[in-house]
Design an enzyme around this catalytic site. Sequence first.
Site, PDB file in Angstrom:
ATOM      1  N   HIS A 119     -17.878 -10.737  -3.404  1.00 33.17           N
ATOM      2  CA  HIS A 119     -16.810  -9.933  -2.774  1.00 33.17           C
ATOM      3  C   HIS A 119     -15.461 -10.185  -3.445  1.00 33.17           C
ATOM      4  O   HIS A 119     -14.404  -9.978  -2.836  1.00 33.17           O
ATOM      5  CB  HIS A 119     -16.632 -10.285  -1.269  1.00 33.17           C
ATOM      6  CG  HIS A 119     -17.765  -9.850  -0.392  1.00 33.17           C
ATOM      7  ND1 HIS A 119     -18.136 -10.581   0.718  1.00 33.17           N
ATOM      8  CD2 HIS A 119     -18.573  -8.773  -0.420  1.00 33.17           C
ATOM      9  CE1 HIS A 119     -19.148  -9.977   1.328  1.00 33.17           C
ATOM     10  NE2 HIS A 119     -19.426  -8.873   0.653  1.00 33.17           N
ATOM     11  N   ARG A 125     -18.628  -1.425 -11.299  1.00 31.74           N
ATOM     12  CA  ARG A 125     -18.787  -2.643 -10.518  1.00 31.74           C
ATOM     13  C   ARG A 125     -20.009  -3.375 -11.066  1.00 31.74           C
ATOM     14  O   ARG A 125     -21.090  -2.784 -11.186  1.00 31.74           O
ATOM     15  CB  ARG A 125     -19.020  -2.291  -9.052  1.00 31.74           C
ATOM     16  CG  ARG A 125     -19.312  -3.523  -8.256  1.00 31.74           C
ATOM     17  CD  ARG A 125     -19.783  -3.214  -6.871  1.00 31.74           C
ATOM     18  NE  ARG A 125     -20.050  -4.472  -6.187  1.00 31.74           N
ATOM     19  CZ  ARG A 125     -20.976  -4.610  -5.250  1.00 31.74           C
ATOM     20  NH1 ARG A 125     -21.698  -3.590  -4.870  1.00 31.74           N
ATOM     21  NH2 ARG A 125     -21.170  -5.767  -4.687  1.00 31.74           N
ATOM     22  N   GLU A 174     -12.222  -1.618  -2.863  1.00 35.90           N
ATOM     23  CA  GLU A 174     -12.716  -2.187  -4.118  1.00 35.90           C
ATOM     24  C   GLU A 174     -12.659  -1.163  -5.241  1.00 35.90           C
ATOM     25  O   GLU A 174     -12.382  -1.504  -6.395  1.00 35.90           O
ATOM     26  CB  GLU A 174     -14.147  -2.697  -3.917  1.00 35.90           C
ATOM     27  CG  GLU A 174     -14.177  -3.987  -3.105  1.00 35.90           C
ATOM     28  CD  GLU A 174     -15.468  -4.211  -2.361  1.00 35.90           C
ATOM     29  OE1 GLU A 174     -15.741  -3.430  -1.410  1.00 35.90           O
ATOM     30  OE2 GLU A 174     -16.200  -5.140  -2.694  1.00 35.90           O
ATOM     31  N   ARG A 231     -28.290 -12.137   7.362  1.00 34.90           N
ATOM     32  CA  ARG A 231     -28.407 -13.413   6.629  1.00 34.90           C
ATOM     33  C   ARG A 231     -27.966 -14.577   7.515  1.00 34.90           C
ATOM     34  O   ARG A 231     -27.002 -14.457   8.266  1.00 34.90           O
ATOM     35  CB  ARG A 231     -27.530 -13.398   5.372  1.00 34.90           C
ATOM     36  CG  ARG A 231     -27.945 -12.378   4.343  1.00 34.90           C
ATOM     37  CD  ARG A 231     -27.178 -12.616   3.036  1.00 34.90           C
ATOM     38  NE  ARG A 231     -27.334 -11.481   2.151  1.00 34.90           N
ATOM     39  CZ  ARG A 231     -26.321 -10.719   1.733  1.00 34.90           C
ATOM     40  NH1 ARG A 231     -25.079 -11.000   2.084  1.00 34.90           N
ATOM     41  NH2 ARG A 231     -26.551  -9.706   0.935  1.00 34.90           N
ATOM     42  N   ASN A 263     -20.624   2.495  -8.987  1.00 37.61           N
ATOM     43  CA  ASN A 263     -21.283   1.339  -8.385  1.00 37.61           C
ATOM     44  C   ASN A 263     -22.772   1.672  -8.341  1.00 37.61           C
ATOM     45  O   ASN A 263     -23.220   2.435  -7.490  1.00 37.61           O
ATOM     46  CB  ASN A 263     -20.706   1.126  -6.979  1.00 37.61           C
ATOM     47  CG  ASN A 263     -21.353  -0.058  -6.277  1.00 37.61           C
ATOM     48  OD1 ASN A 263     -22.284  -0.679  -6.796  1.00 37.61           O
ATOM     49  ND2 ASN A 263     -20.852  -0.367  -5.090  1.00 37.61           N
ATOM     50  N   ASP A 278     -26.168  -4.735  13.400  1.00 39.16           N
ATOM     51  CA  ASP A 278     -24.904  -3.991  13.421  1.00 39.16           C
ATOM     52  C   ASP A 278     -24.006  -4.564  14.518  1.00 39.16           C
ATOM     53  O   ASP A 278     -24.400  -4.603  15.688  1.00 39.16           O
ATOM     54  CB  ASP A 278     -25.230  -2.513  13.701  1.00 39.16           C
ATOM     55  CG  ASP A 278     -24.030  -1.622  13.488  1.00 39.16           C
ATOM     56  OD1 ASP A 278     -22.984  -1.841  14.133  1.00 39.16           O
ATOM     57  OD2 ASP A 278     -24.134  -0.694  12.666  1.00 39.16           O
ATOM     58  N   GLU A 281     -12.008  -4.986   9.896  1.00 35.01           N
ATOM     59  CA  GLU A 281     -11.042  -3.895  10.072  1.00 35.01           C
ATOM     60  C   GLU A 281     -11.105  -3.291  11.467  1.00 35.01           C
ATOM     61  O   GLU A 281     -10.113  -2.776  11.973  1.00 35.01           O
ATOM     62  CB  GLU A 281     -11.306  -2.786   9.036  1.00 35.01           C
ATOM     63  CG  GLU A 281     -10.965  -3.210   7.616  1.00 35.01           C
ATOM     64  CD  GLU A 281     -11.574  -2.297   6.567  1.00 35.01           C
ATOM     65  OE1 GLU A 281     -11.764  -1.102   6.841  1.00 35.01           O
ATOM     66  OE2 GLU A 281     -11.874  -2.788   5.461  1.00 35.01           O
ATOM     67  N   ASN A 282     -12.304  -3.327  12.065  1.00 34.17           N
ATOM     68  CA  ASN A 282     -12.494  -2.552  13.310  1.00 34.17           C
ATOM     69  C   ASN A 282     -12.658  -3.338  14.592  1.00 34.17           C
ATOM     70  O   ASN A 282     -12.494  -2.774  15.669  1.00 34.17           O
ATOM     71  CB  ASN A 282     -13.726  -1.645  13.153  1.00 34.17           C
ATOM     72  CG  ASN A 282     -13.516  -0.595  12.099  1.00 34.17           C
ATOM     73  OD1 ASN A 282     -12.598   0.218  12.215  1.00 34.17           O
ATOM     74  ND2 ASN A 282     -14.305  -0.627  11.037  1.00 34.17           N
ATOM     75  N   LYS A 304     -22.946   5.067  -6.335  1.00 34.09           N
ATOM     76  CA  LYS A 304     -21.768   5.509  -5.589  1.00 34.09           C
ATOM     77  C   LYS A 304     -20.669   5.734  -6.611  1.00 34.09           C
ATOM     78  O   LYS A 304     -20.556   4.956  -7.572  1.00 34.09           O
ATOM     79  CB  LYS A 304     -21.331   4.437  -4.593  1.00 34.09           C
ATOM     80  CG  LYS A 304     -22.322   4.224  -3.485  1.00 34.09           C
ATOM     81  CD  LYS A 304     -21.731   3.302  -2.429  1.00 34.09           C
ATOM     82  CE  LYS A 304     -22.786   2.929  -1.415  1.00 34.09           C
ATOM     83  NZ  LYS A 304     -22.959   1.505  -1.240  1.00 34.09           N
ATOM     84  N   GLY A 320     -18.290  -7.626   6.599  1.00 37.72           N
ATOM     85  CA  GLY A 320     -19.034  -6.360   6.625  1.00 37.72           C
ATOM     86  C   GLY A 320     -20.468  -6.688   6.997  1.00 37.72           C
ATOM     87  O   GLY A 320     -20.709  -7.571   7.829  1.00 37.72           O
TER      88      GLY A 320
HETATM   89  P1  ADP Z   1     -20.984  -3.134   3.945  1.00 34.68           P
HETATM   90  O1  ADP Z   1     -20.883  -4.629   3.886  1.00 34.68           O
HETATM   91  O2  ADP Z   1     -22.380  -2.634   3.891  1.00 34.68           O
HETATM   92  O3  ADP Z   1     -20.002  -2.408   3.053  1.00 34.68           O
HETATM   93  P2  ADP Z   1     -19.185  -2.453   6.113  1.00 34.68           P
HETATM   94  O4  ADP Z   1     -18.028  -3.151   5.479  1.00 34.68           O
HETATM   95  O5  ADP Z   1     -19.092  -0.983   6.317  1.00 34.68           O
HETATM   96  O6  ADP Z   1     -20.563  -2.778   5.432  1.00 34.68           O
HETATM   97  O7  ADP Z   1     -19.392  -3.146   7.550  1.00 34.68           O
HETATM   98  C1  ADP Z   1     -20.470  -2.848   8.359  1.00 34.68           C
HETATM   99  C2  ADP Z   1     -20.288  -3.616   9.646  1.00 34.68           C
HETATM  100  O8  ADP Z   1     -19.068  -3.185  10.272  1.00 34.68           O
HETATM  101  C3  ADP Z   1     -21.396  -3.383  10.648  1.00 34.68           C
HETATM  102  O9  ADP Z   1     -21.769  -4.610  11.257  1.00 34.68           O
HETATM  103  C4  ADP Z   1     -20.730  -2.491  11.681  1.00 34.68           C
HETATM  104  O10 ADP Z   1     -21.256  -2.686  12.947  1.00 34.68           O
HETATM  105  C5  ADP Z   1     -19.313  -3.019  11.628  1.00 34.68           C
HETATM  106  N1  ADP Z   1     -18.401  -2.075  12.276  1.00 34.68           N
HETATM  107  C6  ADP Z   1     -18.050  -0.836  11.895  1.00 34.68           C
HETATM  108  N2  ADP Z   1     -17.231  -0.257  12.816  1.00 34.68           N
HETATM  109  C7  ADP Z   1     -17.064  -1.175  13.807  1.00 34.68           C
HETATM  110  C8  ADP Z   1     -16.355  -1.203  15.033  1.00 34.68           C
HETATM  111  N3  ADP Z   1     -15.647  -0.170  15.442  1.00 34.68           N
HETATM  112  N4  ADP Z   1     -16.419  -2.326  15.786  1.00 34.68           N
HETATM  113  C9  ADP Z   1     -17.159  -3.386  15.379  1.00 34.68           C
HETATM  114  N5  ADP Z   1     -17.857  -3.424  14.247  1.00 34.68           N
HETATM  115  C10 ADP Z   1     -17.814  -2.350  13.459  1.00 34.68           C
END
Ligand code: ADP
Length: 406
Positions: free
Chosen positions: A180, A91, A384, A241, A7, A283, A334-335, A14, A210
Amino acid sequence: MNILVLNCGSSSVKYQFINPEKSRVLTSGVVERIGMSDAVLRNKRFDDHEIVISGEILDHGIAIDYILAVLLSKNHGVIKDKKEIDAIGHRVVHGGETFTESVLITGDVVKGIRDNIDLAPLHNPHNLRGITACIDHLPETPQVAVFDTAFHQQMPNHAYLYGLPYSLYKRYKIRRYGFHGTSHRYVSARAAKLMDKPLESLKLITCHLGNGCSMAAISGGVSIDTSMGFTPLEGLLMGTRSGDMDPSVILYIMAKEELSSSEANALLNKHSGLMGISGISSDMRDVLEGARDGEKQAIVAFDIFCYRIKKYIGAYVAALGGIDAIIYTGGIGENSSEVRSRSLSGLSHIGITIDDEMNMLSRKEKKITKDGSPVAVFVIPTNEELMIAYDTMEIVKSSSTEKITD
Ligand code: ADP
Protein backbone atom coordinates in the site's frame (compact mmCIF):
# COMPACT_ATOMS: atom_id res chain seq x y z
CA MET A 1 0.25 15.86 -20.01
CA ASN A 2 -2.15 12.91 -20.31
CA ILE A 3 -1.18 9.74 -18.50
CA LEU A 4 -2.76 6.31 -18.89
CA VAL A 5 -2.60 4.58 -15.51
CA LEU A 6 -2.91 0.80 -15.59
CA ASN A 7 -3.41 -1.72 -12.80
CA CYS A 8 -3.22 -5.21 -14.30
CA GLY A 9 -4.49 -8.13 -12.22
CA SER A 10 -4.76 -11.81 -13.12
CA SER A 11 -8.02 -11.44 -15.04
CA SER A 12 -8.62 -7.70 -14.96
CA VAL A 13 -7.14 -4.40 -16.04
CA LYS A 14 -8.24 -1.25 -14.20
CA TYR A 15 -7.38 1.99 -15.94
CA GLN A 16 -7.65 5.74 -15.64
CA PHE A 17 -6.67 8.34 -18.18
CA ILE A 18 -5.55 11.32 -16.14
CA ASN A 19 -4.29 14.84 -16.60
CA PRO A 20 -2.13 15.09 -13.47
CA GLU A 21 -1.45 18.82 -13.90
CA LYS A 22 -5.16 19.45 -13.41
CA SER A 23 -5.72 16.39 -11.17
CA ARG A 24 -8.43 15.52 -13.66
CA VAL A 25 -9.66 12.05 -14.62
CA LEU A 26 -10.63 12.14 -18.31
CA THR A 27 -11.92 8.61 -18.40
CA SER A 28 -11.75 5.50 -16.24
CA GLY A 29 -12.78 1.91 -16.46
CA VAL A 30 -12.08 -1.74 -15.99
CA VAL A 31 -11.78 -4.82 -18.16
CA GLU A 32 -12.85 -7.93 -16.28
CA ARG A 33 -12.92 -11.68 -16.98
CA ILE A 34 -9.87 -11.51 -19.23
CA GLY A 35 -9.25 -14.97 -20.67
CA MET A 36 -12.97 -15.70 -21.00
CA SER A 37 -15.37 -15.50 -23.89
CA ASP A 38 -17.67 -13.21 -21.87
CA ALA A 39 -15.16 -10.56 -20.80
CA VAL A 40 -16.55 -7.08 -20.07
CA LEU A 41 -15.16 -3.57 -20.46
CA ARG A 42 -16.87 -0.78 -18.53
CA ASN A 43 -15.79 2.75 -19.28
CA LYS A 44 -16.94 6.01 -17.72
CA ARG A 45 -15.97 9.34 -19.24
CA PHE A 46 -15.49 12.61 -17.27
CA ASP A 47 -19.02 13.69 -18.30
CA ASP A 48 -20.49 10.46 -16.82
CA HIS A 49 -21.09 9.01 -20.30
CA GLU A 50 -20.79 5.25 -19.84
CA ILE A 51 -20.21 2.37 -22.19
CA VAL A 52 -20.15 -1.39 -21.59
CA ILE A 53 -18.64 -3.75 -24.14
CA SER A 54 -18.69 -7.51 -23.77
CA GLY A 55 -17.11 -10.26 -25.77
CA GLU A 56 -14.06 -12.46 -25.98
CA ILE A 57 -10.92 -10.88 -24.55
CA LEU A 58 -8.35 -13.61 -24.28
CA ASP A 59 -5.31 -11.80 -22.93
CA HIS A 60 -4.00 -8.57 -21.51
CA GLY A 61 -2.76 -7.45 -24.95
CA ILE A 62 -6.29 -7.63 -26.34
CA ALA A 63 -7.62 -5.85 -23.24
CA ILE A 64 -5.18 -2.99 -23.89
CA ASP A 65 -6.37 -2.96 -27.55
CA TYR A 66 -9.94 -2.48 -26.34
CA ILE A 67 -8.96 0.25 -23.87
CA LEU A 68 -7.11 2.14 -26.61
CA ALA A 69 -10.07 1.72 -28.96
CA VAL A 70 -12.42 3.23 -26.36
CA LEU A 71 -10.04 6.13 -25.60
CA LEU A 72 -9.86 6.85 -29.34
CA SER A 73 -13.53 6.21 -30.12
CA LYS A 74 -15.37 9.06 -31.79
CA ASN A 75 -18.52 8.59 -29.70
CA HIS A 76 -17.14 7.39 -26.40
CA GLY A 77 -13.53 8.52 -26.33
CA VAL A 78 -11.48 11.49 -25.21
CA ILE A 79 -8.59 11.64 -27.71
CA LYS A 80 -8.15 11.56 -31.47
CA ASP A 81 -4.66 10.11 -31.72
CA LYS A 82 -2.58 7.61 -29.72
CA LYS A 83 0.07 10.30 -29.51
CA GLU A 84 -2.16 12.17 -27.06
CA ILE A 85 -1.21 9.48 -24.53
CA ASP A 86 1.99 11.11 -23.30
CA ALA A 87 3.01 8.28 -21.00
CA ILE A 88 1.79 5.15 -19.25
CA GLY A 89 2.09 4.52 -15.51
CA HIS A 90 1.87 0.95 -14.25
CA ARG A 91 1.08 -0.19 -10.76
CA VAL A 92 3.54 -2.96 -9.91
CA VAL A 93 3.00 -4.83 -6.67
CA HIS A 94 6.49 -5.99 -5.73
CA GLY A 95 9.75 -4.24 -6.36
CA GLY A 96 11.66 -6.32 -3.79
CA GLU A 97 14.90 -4.66 -2.74
CA THR A 98 15.59 -3.73 -6.35
CA PHE A 99 13.30 -0.71 -6.61
CA THR A 100 13.29 2.01 -3.99
CA GLU A 101 11.25 4.46 -6.07
CA SER A 102 9.21 4.70 -9.26
CA VAL A 103 11.29 4.20 -12.43
CA LEU A 104 11.17 4.68 -16.18
CA ILE A 105 10.67 1.23 -17.70
CA THR A 106 13.67 -0.12 -19.61
CA GLY A 107 14.79 -3.65 -20.46
CA ASP A 108 16.65 -3.79 -17.12
CA VAL A 109 13.54 -2.72 -15.22
CA VAL A 110 11.47 -5.44 -16.91
CA LYS A 111 14.15 -7.93 -15.85
CA GLY A 112 14.11 -6.52 -12.30
CA ILE A 113 10.33 -6.96 -12.05
CA ARG A 114 10.67 -10.49 -13.45
CA ASP A 115 13.41 -11.28 -10.91
CA ASN A 116 10.97 -10.39 -8.12
CA ILE A 117 8.19 -12.71 -9.34
CA ASP A 118 9.08 -15.19 -6.59
CA LEU A 119 8.08 -12.59 -4.00
CA ALA A 120 4.70 -11.83 -5.61
CA PRO A 121 3.79 -14.78 -7.84
CA LEU A 122 0.11 -13.77 -7.91
CA HIS A 123 0.74 -10.19 -8.99
CA ASN A 124 4.04 -9.38 -10.71
CA PRO A 125 3.45 -11.70 -13.71
CA HIS A 126 0.18 -9.87 -14.53
CA ASN A 127 1.74 -6.45 -14.00
CA LEU A 128 4.47 -7.54 -16.43
CA ARG A 129 1.92 -8.72 -18.96
CA GLY A 130 0.42 -5.24 -19.01
CA ILE A 131 3.85 -3.67 -19.45
CA THR A 132 4.87 -5.92 -22.35
CA ALA A 133 1.48 -5.44 -24.04
CA CYS A 134 1.96 -1.66 -23.88
CA ILE A 135 5.52 -1.94 -25.21
CA ASP A 136 4.03 -3.87 -28.17
CA HIS A 137 1.11 -1.49 -28.76
CA LEU A 138 2.73 1.86 -27.98
CA PRO A 139 6.47 1.35 -28.46
CA GLU A 140 7.17 5.09 -28.62
CA THR A 141 5.30 5.96 -25.43
CA PRO A 142 7.38 6.19 -22.23
CA GLN A 143 6.27 3.91 -19.42
CA VAL A 144 6.85 4.14 -15.71
CA ALA A 145 6.57 1.48 -12.99
CA VAL A 146 5.24 2.54 -9.58
CA PHE A 147 5.75 -0.10 -6.88
CA ASP A 148 3.52 -0.81 -3.83
CA THR A 149 6.64 -1.72 -1.87
CA ALA A 150 9.01 1.11 -2.88
CA PHE A 151 7.85 3.66 -0.30
CA HIS A 152 8.85 1.29 2.53
CA GLN A 153 12.31 0.55 1.18
CA GLN A 154 13.98 3.12 3.41
CA MET A 155 12.88 1.38 6.61
CA PRO A 156 15.83 0.74 8.94
CA ASN A 157 16.94 -2.88 9.27
CA HIS A 158 15.67 -3.07 12.87
CA ALA A 159 12.17 -2.54 11.40
CA TYR A 160 12.44 -4.83 8.39
CA LEU A 161 14.39 -7.84 9.69
CA TYR A 162 12.61 -10.78 11.34
CA GLY A 163 14.08 -12.70 14.25
CA LEU A 164 15.07 -15.58 11.97
CA PRO A 165 18.56 -16.82 11.09
CA TYR A 166 20.14 -13.99 9.12
CA SER A 167 21.24 -16.51 6.48
CA LEU A 168 17.56 -16.85 5.45
CA TYR A 169 17.39 -13.14 4.73
CA LYS A 170 20.58 -13.42 2.69
CA ARG A 171 19.42 -16.53 0.86
CA TYR A 172 15.74 -15.78 0.21
CA LYS A 173 15.38 -12.05 0.98
CA ILE A 174 12.90 -12.84 3.73
CA ARG A 175 12.15 -9.51 5.41
CA ARG A 176 9.37 -6.98 5.88
CA TYR A 177 8.58 -5.23 2.59
CA GLY A 178 5.25 -3.59 3.34
CA PHE A 179 2.55 -2.76 0.79
CA HIS A 180 0.00 0.00 0.00
CA GLY A 181 3.06 2.27 -0.32
CA THR A 182 1.53 4.48 -3.00
CA SER A 183 -1.51 5.10 -0.80
CA HIS A 184 0.52 5.82 2.36
CA ARG A 185 2.70 8.21 0.36
CA TYR A 186 -0.28 9.98 -1.24
CA VAL A 187 -2.23 10.57 1.98
CA SER A 188 0.87 11.62 3.94
CA ALA A 189 1.75 14.24 1.31
CA ARG A 190 -1.85 15.39 1.23
CA ALA A 191 -1.95 15.71 5.05
CA ALA A 192 1.17 17.91 4.97
CA LYS A 193 -0.60 20.15 2.43
CA LEU A 194 -3.72 20.35 4.62
CA MET A 195 -1.55 21.18 7.64
CA ASP A 196 0.37 23.72 5.57
CA LYS A 197 3.64 22.31 6.87
CA PRO A 198 6.58 20.72 5.07
CA LEU A 199 6.23 16.93 5.01
CA GLU A 200 9.89 16.75 6.05
CA SER A 201 8.97 18.27 9.44
CA LEU A 202 6.12 15.89 10.29
CA LYS A 203 5.65 12.65 12.21
CA LEU A 204 2.63 10.88 10.77
CA ILE A 205 0.76 7.61 11.17
CA THR A 206 -1.26 6.53 8.15
CA CYS A 207 -4.00 3.88 8.37
CA HIS A 208 -5.05 2.35 5.05
CA LEU A 209 -8.15 0.33 5.94
CA GLY A 210 -9.75 -1.42 2.99
CA ASN A 211 -10.22 -5.13 2.33
CA GLY A 212 -6.50 -5.27 3.00
CA CYS A 213 -5.36 -3.08 5.90
CA SER A 214 -1.99 -1.63 6.78
CA MET A 215 -0.50 1.19 8.81
CA ALA A 216 2.74 3.10 8.37
CA ALA A 217 4.89 5.27 10.62
CA ILE A 218 6.19 8.13 8.51
CA SER A 219 8.93 10.42 9.73
CA GLY A 220 9.84 13.40 7.56
CA GLY A 221 8.17 11.78 4.54
CA VAL A 222 10.01 8.47 5.01
CA SER A 223 8.24 5.24 5.98
CA ILE A 224 10.18 3.98 9.02
CA ASP A 225 7.87 1.05 9.78
CA THR A 226 4.74 -0.58 8.41
CA SER A 227 2.42 -3.32 9.56
CA MET A 228 2.33 -5.57 6.49
CA GLY A 229 5.40 -7.73 6.13
CA PHE A 230 6.96 -10.25 3.78
CA THR A 231 3.45 -10.59 2.37
CA PRO A 232 0.26 -8.58 3.01
CA LEU A 233 -0.77 -11.13 5.67
CA GLU A 234 0.96 -9.51 8.64
CA GLY A 235 -0.34 -6.78 10.92
CA LEU A 236 -3.90 -5.56 11.30
CA LEU A 237 -7.01 -7.72 11.16
CA MET A 238 -8.36 -7.56 7.59
CA GLY A 239 -11.42 -8.62 5.63
CA THR A 240 -10.27 -12.23 5.26
CA ARG A 241 -6.66 -12.16 6.54
CA SER A 242 -5.67 -12.97 10.10
CA GLY A 243 -2.93 -10.37 10.55
CA ASP A 244 -0.51 -10.82 13.46
CA MET A 245 -0.39 -14.05 15.43
CA ASP A 246 2.04 -16.49 16.96
CA PRO A 247 3.53 -18.38 13.96
CA SER A 248 3.32 -21.62 15.99
CA VAL A 249 -0.46 -21.46 15.79
CA ILE A 250 -0.44 -22.31 12.12
CA LEU A 251 2.00 -25.21 12.60
CA TYR A 252 -0.29 -26.54 15.33
CA ILE A 253 -3.43 -26.22 13.17
CA MET A 254 -1.67 -27.81 10.20
CA ALA A 255 -0.79 -30.82 12.33
CA LYS A 256 -4.21 -31.11 13.99
CA GLU A 257 -6.28 -30.61 10.84
CA GLU A 258 -3.80 -32.26 8.47
CA LEU A 259 -3.65 -29.21 6.25
CA SER A 260 -1.34 -28.85 3.28
CA SER A 261 0.60 -25.60 2.96
CA SER A 262 -1.81 -24.32 0.31
CA GLU A 263 -4.80 -25.12 2.55
CA ALA A 264 -3.07 -23.33 5.43
CA ASN A 265 -2.38 -20.41 3.12
CA ALA A 266 -6.07 -20.23 2.19
CA LEU A 267 -7.10 -20.46 5.86
CA LEU A 268 -4.92 -17.47 6.79
CA ASN A 269 -5.60 -15.35 3.71
CA LYS A 270 -9.17 -16.16 2.72
CA HIS A 271 -11.09 -17.49 5.72
CA SER A 272 -9.77 -15.48 8.65
CA GLY A 273 -10.02 -11.82 9.69
CA LEU A 274 -13.46 -10.19 9.92
CA MET A 275 -14.91 -13.11 7.95
CA GLY A 276 -13.44 -15.81 10.17
CA ILE A 277 -14.33 -14.17 13.46
CA SER A 278 -17.76 -12.74 12.65
CA GLY A 279 -18.87 -15.71 10.57
CA ILE A 280 -21.01 -13.13 8.75
CA SER A 281 -18.92 -11.38 6.15
CA SER A 282 -15.53 -9.92 5.26
CA ASP A 283 -17.28 -6.64 4.53
CA MET A 284 -17.09 -4.11 7.38
CA ARG A 285 -20.56 -2.76 6.54
CA ASP A 286 -22.10 -6.18 7.26
CA VAL A 287 -20.02 -6.60 10.41
CA LEU A 288 -21.16 -3.18 11.66
CA GLU A 289 -24.75 -4.04 10.93
CA GLY A 290 -24.38 -7.34 12.79
CA ALA A 291 -22.77 -5.52 15.72
CA ARG A 292 -25.63 -2.98 15.83
CA ASP A 293 -28.07 -5.91 15.93
CA GLY A 294 -26.17 -7.25 18.93
CA GLU A 295 -24.59 -10.26 17.20
CA LYS A 296 -21.78 -11.33 19.53
CA GLN A 297 -19.28 -12.49 16.91
CA ALA A 298 -19.73 -9.30 14.90
CA ILE A 299 -19.08 -7.24 18.02
CA VAL A 300 -15.90 -9.12 18.83
CA ALA A 301 -14.68 -8.87 15.20
CA PHE A 302 -15.19 -5.10 15.35
CA ASP A 303 -13.46 -4.92 18.74
CA ILE A 304 -10.40 -6.84 17.53
CA PHE A 305 -10.23 -4.77 14.33
CA CYS A 306 -10.18 -1.47 16.26
CA TYR A 307 -7.95 -2.72 19.08
CA ARG A 308 -5.21 -3.71 16.63
CA ILE A 309 -5.24 -0.24 15.09
CA LYS A 310 -4.95 1.35 18.53
CA LYS A 311 -2.07 -0.99 19.44
CA TYR A 312 -0.17 -0.04 16.29
CA ILE A 313 -0.79 3.66 16.96
CA GLY A 314 0.88 3.21 20.37
CA ALA A 315 3.79 1.33 18.83
CA TYR A 316 4.28 3.89 16.08
CA VAL A 317 4.09 6.90 18.40
CA ALA A 318 6.98 5.23 20.25
CA ALA A 319 8.85 4.44 17.02
CA LEU A 320 8.41 7.99 15.75
CA GLY A 321 9.21 9.62 19.11
CA GLY A 322 6.04 11.73 18.90
CA ILE A 323 3.14 12.32 16.57
CA ASP A 324 1.74 15.27 14.64
CA ALA A 325 -1.15 13.63 12.77
CA ILE A 326 -2.97 10.39 12.07
CA ILE A 327 -4.62 9.80 8.70
CA TYR A 328 -7.44 7.38 7.92
CA THR A 329 -7.99 6.18 4.36
CA GLY A 330 -9.32 3.20 2.36
CA GLY A 331 -12.97 2.10 2.20
CA ILE A 332 -13.24 1.58 5.98
CA GLY A 333 -10.95 4.43 7.03
CA GLU A 334 -12.80 6.90 4.81
CA ASN A 335 -16.33 5.77 5.63
CA SER A 336 -16.57 4.32 9.10
CA SER A 337 -16.87 6.91 11.86
CA GLU A 338 -17.35 3.99 14.30
CA VAL A 339 -13.96 2.46 13.44
CA ARG A 340 -12.24 5.84 13.70
CA SER A 341 -13.76 6.78 17.03
CA ARG A 342 -13.26 3.35 18.62
CA SER A 343 -9.67 2.93 17.46
CA LEU A 344 -8.81 6.41 18.79
CA SER A 345 -10.73 6.16 22.06
CA GLY A 346 -8.81 6.48 25.31
CA LEU A 347 -5.81 8.16 23.67
CA SER A 348 -6.30 11.65 25.08
CA HIS A 349 -3.21 11.12 27.25
CA ILE A 350 -1.13 11.29 24.06
CA GLY A 351 -3.02 14.29 22.72
CA ILE A 352 -5.58 12.49 20.56
CA THR A 353 -9.18 13.59 21.05
CA ILE A 354 -11.51 13.61 18.08
CA ASP A 355 -14.37 15.99 17.44
CA ASP A 356 -17.43 13.72 17.29
CA GLU A 357 -19.42 16.08 15.09
CA MET A 358 -16.62 16.38 12.53
CA ASN A 359 -16.09 12.63 12.66
CA MET A 360 -19.74 12.08 11.67
CA LEU A 361 -19.75 14.65 8.85
CA SER A 362 -20.17 13.06 5.45
CA ARG A 363 -17.55 15.35 3.82
CA LYS A 364 -14.93 13.22 2.09
CA GLU A 365 -11.72 14.99 3.06
CA LYS A 366 -11.80 16.41 6.56
CA LYS A 367 -9.98 17.06 9.82
CA ILE A 368 -11.78 15.36 12.68
CA THR A 369 -9.93 17.07 15.53
CA LYS A 370 -10.46 20.62 16.80
CA ASP A 371 -8.06 23.36 15.69
CA GLY A 372 -5.26 23.56 18.24
CA SER A 373 -5.52 19.86 19.14
CA PRO A 374 -1.96 18.55 19.85
CA VAL A 375 -2.46 15.72 17.34
CA ALA A 376 -4.52 16.28 14.20
CA VAL A 377 -6.57 13.43 12.75
CA PHE A 378 -7.57 13.51 9.09
CA VAL A 379 -9.79 11.48 6.81
CA ILE A 380 -8.24 11.61 3.34
CA PRO A 381 -9.61 9.56 0.43
CA THR A 382 -6.71 7.74 -1.13
CA ASN A 383 -5.90 8.22 -4.80
CA GLU A 384 -3.25 5.77 -5.89
CA GLU A 385 -3.99 6.37 -9.58
CA LEU A 386 -3.34 10.10 -9.26
CA MET A 387 -0.10 9.39 -7.39
CA ILE A 388 0.97 7.01 -10.19
CA ALA A 389 0.10 9.70 -12.75
CA TYR A 390 2.14 12.32 -10.82
CA ASP A 391 5.15 10.02 -10.58
CA THR A 392 4.89 9.11 -14.25
CA MET A 393 4.69 12.75 -15.30
CA GLU A 394 7.66 13.76 -13.11
CA ILE A 395 9.84 10.89 -14.29
CA VAL A 396 9.01 11.40 -17.96
CA LYS A 397 9.60 15.15 -17.69
CA SER A 398 12.94 14.71 -15.96
CA SER A 399 14.08 11.95 -18.31
CA SER A 400 13.31 14.13 -21.35
CA THR A 401 15.25 17.00 -19.73
CA GLU A 402 18.15 14.60 -19.14
CA LYS A 403 18.05 13.63 -22.81
CA ILE A 404 18.18 17.28 -23.87
CA THR A 405 21.13 18.02 -21.57
CA ASP A 406 22.99 14.78 -22.41
P1 ADP B 1 -10.00 -2.55 -1.49
O1 ADP B 1 -9.01 -2.80 -0.40
O2 ADP B 1 -10.47 -3.79 -2.15
O3 ADP B 1 -9.64 -1.42 -2.43
P2 ADP B 1 -11.83 -0.66 -0.28
O4 ADP B 1 -10.75 0.31 0.04
O5 ADP B 1 -12.90 -0.23 -1.22
O6 ADP B 1 -11.31 -2.07 -0.72
O7 ADP B 1 -12.53 -1.03 1.12
C1 ADP B 1 -13.49 -2.02 1.23
C2 ADP B 1 -13.97 -2.03 2.66
O8 ADP B 1 -14.54 -0.75 2.96
C3 ADP B 1 -15.04 -3.06 2.93
O9 ADP B 1 -14.79 -3.71 4.17
C4 ADP B 1 -16.29 -2.22 3.05
O10 ADP B 1 -17.22 -2.78 3.92
C5 ADP B 1 -15.72 -0.96 3.67
N1 ADP B 1 -16.68 0.14 3.55
C6 ADP B 1 -17.11 0.77 2.44
N2 ADP B 1 -18.07 1.69 2.75
C7 ADP B 1 -18.23 1.64 4.10
C8 ADP B 1 -19.05 2.31 5.04
N3 ADP B 1 -19.91 3.23 4.66
N4 ADP B 1 -18.93 1.98 6.35
C9 ADP B 1 -18.06 1.02 6.74
N5 ADP B 1 -17.26 0.34 5.92
C10 ADP B 1 -17.33 0.64 4.62
